[in-house]
Write a protein that holds these residues in place. Structure first.
Motif, PDB file in Angstrom:
ATOM      1  N   CYS A  80       2.035  55.707 -50.418  1.00 31.35           N
ATOM      2  CA  CYS A  80       2.115  55.193 -49.056  1.00 31.35           C
ATOM      3  C   CYS A  80       2.378  53.694 -49.108  1.00 31.35           C
ATOM      4  O   CYS A  80       2.370  53.075 -50.180  1.00 31.35           O
ATOM      5  N   HIS A  81       2.579  53.089 -47.935  1.00 35.68           N
ATOM      6  CA  HIS A  81       2.690  51.640 -47.835  1.00 35.68           C
ATOM      7  C   HIS A  81       1.298  51.026 -48.034  1.00 35.68           C
ATOM      8  O   HIS A  81       0.293  51.637 -47.655  1.00 35.68           O
ATOM      9  N   PRO A  82       1.207  49.826 -48.596  1.00 37.88           N
ATOM     10  CA  PRO A  82      -0.120  49.217 -48.835  1.00 37.88           C
ATOM     11  C   PRO A  82      -1.004  49.104 -47.599  1.00 37.88           C
ATOM     12  O   PRO A  82      -2.237  49.166 -47.710  1.00 37.88           O
ATOM     13  N   LYS A  83      -0.426  48.958 -46.422  1.00 36.66           N
ATOM     14  CA  LYS A  83      -1.235  48.785 -45.217  1.00 36.66           C
ATOM     15  C   LYS A  83      -1.830  50.099 -44.703  1.00 36.66           C
ATOM     16  O   LYS A  83      -2.764  50.074 -43.894  1.00 36.66           O
ATOM     17  N   PRO A 126      -4.722  56.468 -51.872  1.00 35.47           N
ATOM     18  CA  PRO A 126      -3.440  56.738 -52.522  1.00 35.47           C
ATOM     19  C   PRO A 126      -3.476  56.480 -54.023  1.00 35.47           C
ATOM     20  O   PRO A 126      -4.319  55.739 -54.529  1.00 35.47           O
ATOM     21  N   ASP A 127      -2.541  57.096 -54.717  1.00 36.17           N
ATOM     22  CA  ASP A 127      -2.346  56.827 -56.140  1.00 36.17           C
ATOM     23  C   ASP A 127      -1.308  55.743 -56.355  1.00 36.17           C
ATOM     24  O   ASP A 127      -1.351  55.017 -57.348  1.00 36.17           O
ATOM     25  N   LEU A 128      -0.366  55.647 -55.412  1.00 36.71           N
ATOM     26  CA  LEU A 128       0.751  54.720 -55.547  1.00 36.71           C
ATOM     27  C   LEU A 128       0.968  53.972 -54.241  1.00 36.71           C
ATOM     28  O   LEU A 128       0.945  54.577 -53.164  1.00 36.71           O
ATOM     29  N   LEU A 129       1.181  52.672 -54.334  1.00 35.40           N
ATOM     30  CA  LEU A 129       1.511  51.855 -53.173  1.00 35.40           C
ATOM     31  C   LEU A 129       2.965  51.417 -53.302  1.00 35.40           C
ATOM     32  O   LEU A 129       3.354  50.834 -54.321  1.00 35.40           O
TER      33      LEU A 129
END
Length: 253
Positions: A80-83, A126-129
């Motif tokens: 997802c996006h960091p925010k 999340p696992d990935l940003l």
């Protein structure tokens, strides 16, 4: 690249079969998890472990609600996006989450769907940003396009070779007219996102709540003309109703 479209609880679900495995273009709702798993196993005849990545375009119930459960069942990573992980944080965020879950049931009722279990953890882990311009890990043909406005963290995803673009809730339809979604929390960012999508000149657009369309048939200027100049969301709508009621009472006295 093969694109499979699954009918979801209140939205379209897009499952990609690529050389990197299976990619889900959105986290769908919790009510959709069984349908996604059944499609992978029965229609594609593949193990659930072939689902490698679940992209969450934004945190609303029909886009993020199934992500955690899908990860538990398949081992897929969530991106997802960091925010995104902060959207429902704090007391006001939890209130917004309750409202959004209720709105999902309201939409389902209008579509003639029964009330189903859609509750999910409002804080995504999340696992990935992924930020604007980055490629999806394991799926390098797919690129993140940051398209905020509906929320502060919306992303779209572009398949570079075919110029096909999934924009989630950036555009919806009311009475057969393409319009901005509700809410629009950041009007200026929304307009910029819409203009950016138009400037990308995609070959085809995919939506969460509409059938796919050839991009050059979409009147982006008409949608822009309908975009609000002030935030249009739960808090502003409630505040405006209170102010309107107070003003009416003042005039009466």
């Amino acid at each position: 690249m093969q694109l499979h479209i699954i009918r979801g609880y209140i939205q379209h679900i897009y499952l990609i079969a690529d050389q990197g495995g299976l990619l889900l273009l959105d986290g769908c709702s919790r009510a959709d998890v069984t349908a996604v798993c059944r499609f992978i196993q029965q229609q594609l005849n593949r193990p659930l472990s072939d689902l490698k990545l679940v992209l969450v375009t934004h945190m609303h119930p029909d886009h993020a609600g199934g992500a955690h459960k899908l990860r538990r069942l398949t081992g897929a990573n969530i991106a997802c996006h960091p925010k995104a992980q902060y959207w429902y944080g704090g007391f006001m965020g939890r209130c917004a989450h309750l409202i959004d879950v209720s709105l999902t049931w309201w939409v389902a009722k209008r579509l003639g769907k029964p009330k189903r279990h859609i509750w999910y953890n409002p804080i995504l882990k999340p696992d990935l940003l992924l930020e604007d311009g980055q490629r999806l890990p394991g799926f390098p043909d797919w690129q993140i396009i940051y398209t905020p406005g509906h929320t502060d963290h919306d992303v779209s995803v572009l398949h570079q070779p075919s110029r096909q673009l999934y924009i989630a809730d950036l555009i919806v339809s009311v009475k057969k007219r393409l319009v901005p979604p509700y809410p629009v929390c950041h009007p200026n960012q929304y307009k910029q996102s819409l203009q950016r999508v138009a400037s990308l000149k995609p070959a085809k657009l995919y939506f969460a709540h509409l059938p796919a369309r050839v991009a050059d048939t979409i009147d982006f200027d008409d949608i822009l003309s309908q975009a609000p100049t002030l935030p249009k969301n739960h808090w502003h709508s409630t505040r405006n109703r209170i102010l309107h009621t107070l003003g009416r009472q003042t005039r009466q006295h």
